[in-house]
Write an enzyme that holds these catalytic residues in place. Structure first.
Site, PDB file in Angstrom:
ATOM      1  CG  ASP A   3     -69.401  17.827  26.738  1.00 18.13           C
ATOM      2  OD1 ASP A   3     -68.377  18.372  26.314  1.00 18.13           O
ATOM      3  OD2 ASP A   3     -69.428  17.136  27.791  1.00 18.13           O
ATOM      4  CG  HIS A  24     -65.958  12.186  21.683  1.00 22.81           C
ATOM      5  ND1 HIS A  24     -65.858  13.566  21.651  1.00 22.81           N
ATOM      6  CD2 HIS A  24     -66.230  11.874  22.980  1.00 22.81           C
ATOM      7  CE1 HIS A  24     -66.041  14.058  22.859  1.00 22.81           C
ATOM      8  NE2 HIS A  24     -66.269  13.057  23.685  1.00 22.81           N
ATOM      9  CD  GLU A  81     -58.080  12.929  26.060  1.00 28.66           C
ATOM     10  OE1 GLU A  81     -58.256  13.164  27.262  1.00 28.66           O
ATOM     11  OE2 GLU A  81     -57.501  11.900  25.644  1.00 28.66           O
ATOM     12  CE  LYS A 104     -59.934  16.482  27.971  1.00 21.51           C
ATOM     13  NZ  LYS A 104     -61.233  15.966  28.461  1.00 21.51           N
ATOM     14  CD  GLU A 143     -61.705  18.391  31.512  1.00 22.74           C
ATOM     15  OE1 GLU A 143     -62.027  17.195  31.397  1.00 22.74           O
ATOM     16  OE2 GLU A 143     -61.907  19.252  30.632  1.00 22.74           O
ATOM     17  CG  ASN A 144     -61.185  18.168  38.125  1.00 29.51           C
ATOM     18  OD1 ASN A 144     -61.763  18.927  37.348  1.00 29.51           O
ATOM     19  ND2 ASN A 144     -61.847  17.380  38.968  1.00 29.51           N
TER      20      ASN A 144
END
Length: 621
Positions: A278, A318, A411, A519, A553-554
């Site tokens: 990130d 974000h 997202e 995402k 993605e879990n």
């Protein structure tokens, strides 16, 4: 005159009475009319006791009716839950191309087409007479049907443990909406575009029916598909592991270089393909606009390069960590927060005027309110700075993809369900469109539509934790299906897609040939009357049918063995006739407490299964 005289005589002679016509018998009231009549009739009596009895019976009848209404609501919700599970099963296991909001007519039509019938759009159904099949052809059809029955169905929770990422190589529309139709008819025309490639896997032969096979034969077919956990030779799905958020601190410094090297060494031994990093806007451009500090990320990327691992970077616009479970806090840049103190409308706002600082409102995407820059200009400058700073690493192809953050948690969604506002799953959340910039856009859209009085948000949508049936807007036959409701929801969704279009077009310009990743929301499981699994499969199949690459993605709670197997089955469904699969999978690292529970052989088995080079069951602990 004679008639008049007769009439006069009749009136004068008291012995002569006019003949009365027989009166028709009043109809006996039924149903609600009988209940109403029973409650009204005693009140015309002068007796006070009768009036009291009427009031008592009326109150009792009202309570009974209210109870019956509640029972009817519960039955309806239960019926909907059953229907949604049926639709999810047909989509997942049968590859039926059902519309997004399918009803039983759509199900019947799909089943009829599967059985070889022709169903026209107006409902006309008929069947062509196929030529008689030879015995060899019949055996072929029976074999095909047996293989289909023998498919290993995914677990009912297979998609509840991963979120979905989409690689934007092309962006055709997901649905087609005919806005010339009335609102009431839109439910049946919002249809996902169908890929005709799937038609070749359906058979028009009447032999493909369950009635053609004996029960013991069906059971034998189901049990003939052993080796449920054999993934040898399946598609190779790269596995990336997401580095912990605290690897770079708020001063853009690498916190623990030696610990990072040890972690990367363990990943190499597991044959992990790469890592996710990130890149936080709130860290790199924290104190002054257009003053970017990348030093910590430069050191981090150099160490990863030593281990010859690929990197996927996330442009994180974000904030992070405003929850009870977060181990660190990363806010938006401080200079942004200073602007927000003077102009709070740069943040998303709910109906009560409460602001959320998770991300900037896309009402300012084209408003010069950020020290002379618009929202999308700020995002573009950040992405361009990253691309320029690490041009040498791009030349080495170290970065396999760049994920673009488009909203809260990165997202593509509104911050409609913020825990800081008291939201708890499965509350419906609230609309986030009451900052002055989005309200200005809403007024403009209403004026262009010719209905300026529509320039308002709905006032009957409940609170953050309301249920749909408790609101006047989202309940069955609610205002969402009115002309105004359709207009508002279209504008609300269009604002979201326009934000994505604006940011992604500049991202493509900044990163040129590099793969862009977006995402979308993850889907949680709960005991509510919902169908997250069916919705997840709908997203997957819609993306695959349109040629988009999909990754997964879990969630932070899925680290058990059974959950890992469900993820593998979802990532590479072995029953898909087109052999579609995830383009990659992102494994989020658990907290230190959970890490002590996870067995090293289990994670090794998971990665090897994703790579398609292992057989057998999970290694016992």
């Amino acid at each position: 005159m004679q008639n008049a005289q007769s009439s006069t005589n009749a009136n004068q002679d008291p012995t002569i009475e006019p003949q009365h016509q027989p009166q028709p018998q009043p109809r006996r009231p039924r149903g609600f009319a009988a209940t109403a009549a029973a409650s009204v009739s005693p009140t015309v009596s002068p007796s006070g006791a009768a009036a009291a009895s009427s009031a008592s019976s009326s109150g009792k009848g009202k309570r009974e009716r209210e109870k019956e209404k509640e029972r009817t609501k519960l039955r309806e919700r239960h019926r909907r839950a059953i229907t949604s599970r049926m639709l999810a099963g047909l989509r997942q296991y049968g590859n039926f191309p059902l519309p997004a909001r399918a009803d039983m007519n759509d199900v019947l039509a799909a089943l009829a087409r599967e059985a070889g019938w022709t169903v026209e759009p107006n409902g006309t159904t008929y069947r062509h007479s196929p030529p008689p099949l030879s015995q060899h052809q019949q055996r072929q059809h029976l074999g095909a049907f047996s293989a289909r029955l023998g498919e290993s169905p995914l677990s009912s929770s297979s998609l509840k443990n991963c979120s979905v990422k989409t690689t934007l190589d092309c962006q055709p529309p997901v649905v087609r909406i005919d806005e010339s139709l009335s609102p009431a008819s839109l439910d049946s025309v919002v249809i996902a575009e169908r890929d005709t490639r799937s038609d070749k896997y359906t058979s028009a032969s009447p032999i493909n029916s369950v009635e053609c096979l004996e029960a013991d034969q069906l059971i034998q077919d189901v049990h003939s598909t052993g080796h449920q956990n054999d993934f040898t030779g399946t598609q190779y799905v790269p596995v990336y592991i997401k580095l912990a958020t605290g690897v770079i601190n708020n001063f853009c410094q690498l916190t623990d270089p030696e610990g990072l090297r040890q972690e990367l060494s363990r990943m190499n031994s597991l044959k992990v393909d790469g890592v996710i990093v990130d890149c936080w806007w709130g860290i790199v451009e924290s104190w002054n606009p257009q003053k970017y500090v990348w030093s910590g990320y430069r050191e981090l990327f150099n160490i990863i390069r030593e281990f010859k691992m690929k990197i996927q970077v996330v442009m994180a616009f974000h904030e992070y960590g405003r929850t009870d479970t977060a181990d660190s806090v990363i806010s938006l840049p401080h200079w942004i927060l200073e602007i927000g103190k003077e102009n709070q409308d740069i943040f998303f706002t709910d109906r009560e005027g409460r602001r959320t600082t998770e991300c900037l409102s896309w009402g300012i995407d084209k408003e010069r309110v950020l020290n002379g820059r618009t929202g999308i200009e700020v995002y573009f400058d950040f992405m361009r700075s990253f691309r320029t700073e690490f041009d040498d690493l791009f030349a080495e192809c170290l970065f396999s993809a760049v994920e673009i953050g488009l909203g809260p948690s990165g997202e593509l969604r509104y911050p409609s369900f913020s825990e800081r506002m008291g939201w708890r799953y499965p509350g419906i959340g609230e609309f986030q469109c009451y900052d002055k910039y989005l309200q200005k856009n809403l007024r403009k859209a209403a004026k262009n539509r010719g209905h300026s009085f529509w320039a308002r948000g709905p006032d009957n949508t409940g609170q953050y934790n309301s249920q749909p049936h408790e609101t006047g807007f989202f309940c069955e036959r609610g205002d969402y299906d009115s002309y105004y409701g359709r207009f508002f929801l279209h504008w609300y969704a269009q604002s979201l897609t326009e934000h994505a279009d604006n940011v992604l077009s500049l991202a493509s310009l900044a990163f040129d040939e590099t793969k862009i990743v977006v995402k979308v929301c993850s889907y949680e499981s709960d005991e509510a009357f919902a169908d997250p699994e069916g919705l997840s499969w709908q997203v997957l199949n819609s993306a695959w049918d349109r040629g988009l690459s999909v990754a997964g993605e879990n969630t932070l709670s899925c680290y058990d063995r059974e959950g890992c197997l469900r993820i593998i089955e979802t990532a590479k469904p072995r029953n898909d006739p087109d052999h579609r699969h995830f383009s990659f999978f992102v494994y989020q690292q658990p907290s230190p407490l959970v890490q002590e529970i996870i067995c090293f052989p289990d994670l090794d088995y998971f990665i090897r299964c994703m790579h398609g080079d292992i057989t057998g069951d999970i290694v016992p602990s």
